[in-house]
Scaffold this active site. Structure first.
Site, PDB file in Angstrom:
ATOM      1  N   ILE A  70      -5.786  -9.392   0.693  1.00  0.00           N
ATOM      2  CA  ILE A  70      -5.912  -8.446  -0.404  1.00  0.00           C
ATOM      3  C   ILE A  70      -6.834  -7.306  -0.005  1.00  0.00           C
ATOM      4  CG2 ILE A  70      -7.876  -9.560  -1.533  1.00  0.00           C
ATOM      5  CD1 ILE A  70      -6.374  -8.971  -4.235  1.00  0.00           C
ATOM      6  N   GLY A 126      -4.418 -13.445   1.389  1.00  0.00           N
ATOM      7  CA  GLY A 126      -3.215 -13.254   0.596  1.00  0.00           C
ATOM      8  C   GLY A 126      -1.941 -13.371   1.404  1.00  0.00           C
ATOM      9  N   ASP A 129      -1.037 -16.895   1.168  1.00  0.00           N
ATOM     10  CA  ASP A 129      -0.443 -17.129  -0.154  1.00  0.00           C
ATOM     11  C   ASP A 129       1.037 -16.779  -0.135  1.00  0.00           C
ATOM     12  OD1 ASP A 129      -2.792 -17.900  -1.673  1.00  0.00           O
ATOM     13  OD2 ASP A 129      -3.453 -15.827  -1.525  1.00  0.00           O
ATOM     14  N   GLU A 149     -10.411 -16.843   1.845  1.00  0.00           N
ATOM     15  CA  GLU A 149     -11.068 -16.530   0.577  1.00  0.00           C
ATOM     16  C   GLU A 149     -12.492 -17.074   0.448  1.00  0.00           C
ATOM     17  OE1 GLU A 149      -6.697 -16.015  -0.288  1.00  0.00           O
ATOM     18  OE2 GLU A 149      -7.969 -17.286   0.961  1.00  0.00           O
ATOM     19  N   ASP A 157      -6.757 -18.159  -5.244  1.00  0.00           N
ATOM     20  CA  ASP A 157      -6.136 -18.363  -6.558  1.00  0.00           C
ATOM     21  C   ASP A 157      -4.701 -17.831  -6.664  1.00  0.00           C
ATOM     22  OD1 ASP A 157      -6.670 -15.653  -6.551  1.00  0.00           O
ATOM     23  OD2 ASP A 157      -8.110 -15.707  -8.197  1.00  0.00           O
TER      24      ASP A 157
END
Length: 276
Positions: A70, A126, A129, A149, A157
């Site tokens: 991110i 990310g 993810d 993270e 998350d």
């Protein structure tokens, strides 16, 4: 469909191909995930999902990396924007924002068409993810991964902590997530995170294109059904999973695709299926 996005790019490399490519397209920022991405990505997947000319989607990164995670500027801005004197309302607003980001990643699983991740360079935060939500994953020998993270004082998350244990095992997922250590493409293969490691980006592109074209040539009803049943079965008992696939097949198995597949086998030719 092509060329209208800021954070991604959609390509169809060959005119008659039913394989479409989605590129994370911020190479100057290592394809870091911006606010635009979380709006555009699910929109693009939905558009491709509804397009009957699309059978398989390959997800790749433009430039030297797949995804560096991110965008830290986005993260910093988000943390400042949500601060207020009312902790309850701040928390409720932040929860809604996180849920929006989560849905952007889950859009990969919601897409009926198979999504194949091809990873080169960095796949961090990310990026992990994203690939854990993909249906099939490949990488190059030089690729590296990191569940980053915890180093940013964040509990991941957007799906890694939920999807990774089922892919690499609970203990491996715990170790990778707590240490935030970098691991190679070869280790990713050993862990089961990727199916195959290619010597180079070019070899991966060629190899995965052939795999995707092979999937695209199969019955779209069977491909869509196989993806959906496998995803649903993750959270079901064996009996529940068997019941689900029985219900699914009772609705779709008696199709022209079945007739065509049987005819092709008997006539020793390649089947040709209608688009979905």
């Amino acid at each position: 469909m092509e060329g209208k996005y800021k954070s991604i790019e959609i390509k169809r490399k060959f005119p008659n191909s039913r394989v479409f490519y989605v590129y994370l397209n911020r190479p100057s920022r290592g394809n870091a995930l911006s606010p635009d991405f979380f709006v555009e990505f699910p929109e693009a997947l939905s558009s491709l999902d509804q397009n009957p000319n699309v059978a398989v989607i390959i997800l790749a990164g433009a430039g030297p990396h797949f995804c560096s995670g991110i965008d830290l500027q986005t993260l910093n801005s988000q943390s400042k924007d949500t601060v207020s004197n009312d902790g309850g309302r701040t928390g409720e607003k932040l929860r809604r924002e996180i849920k929006v980001l989560q849905r952007s990643i889950t859009a990969i699983e919601d897409c009926r068409k198979p999504v194949i991740a091809v990873v080169h360079g960095a796949c961090v935060g990310g990026g992990v993810d994203i690939v854990t939500a993909c249906d099939i994953r490949y990488c190059t020998e030089s690729a590296f991964f990191c569940v980053k993270e915890v180093d940013l004082a964040i509990t991941a998350d957007l799906g890694s902590l939920q999807r990774l244990p089922a892919i690499v095992g609970f203990g491996n997922a715990m170790e990778l997530s707590l240490t935030a250590r970098r691991f190679s493409g070869l280790e990713a293969k050993e862990l089961g995170l990727v199916t195959k490691v290619f010597d180079s980006k070019e070899a991966m592109e060629d190899g995965v294109a052939a795999i995707a074209e092979g999937i695209a040539s199969k019955s779209p009803l069977a491909v869509v059904g196989t993806k959906r049943v496998l995803i649903q079965s993750r959270d079901l008992t064996l009996d529940q999973g068997l019941d689900y696939v029985a219900t699914w097949n009772s609705g779709v198995i008696l199709s022209e695709d079945l007739n065509e597949a049987i005819s092709a086998q008997l006539q020793k030719r390649k089947p040709v299926f209608a688009k979905l």
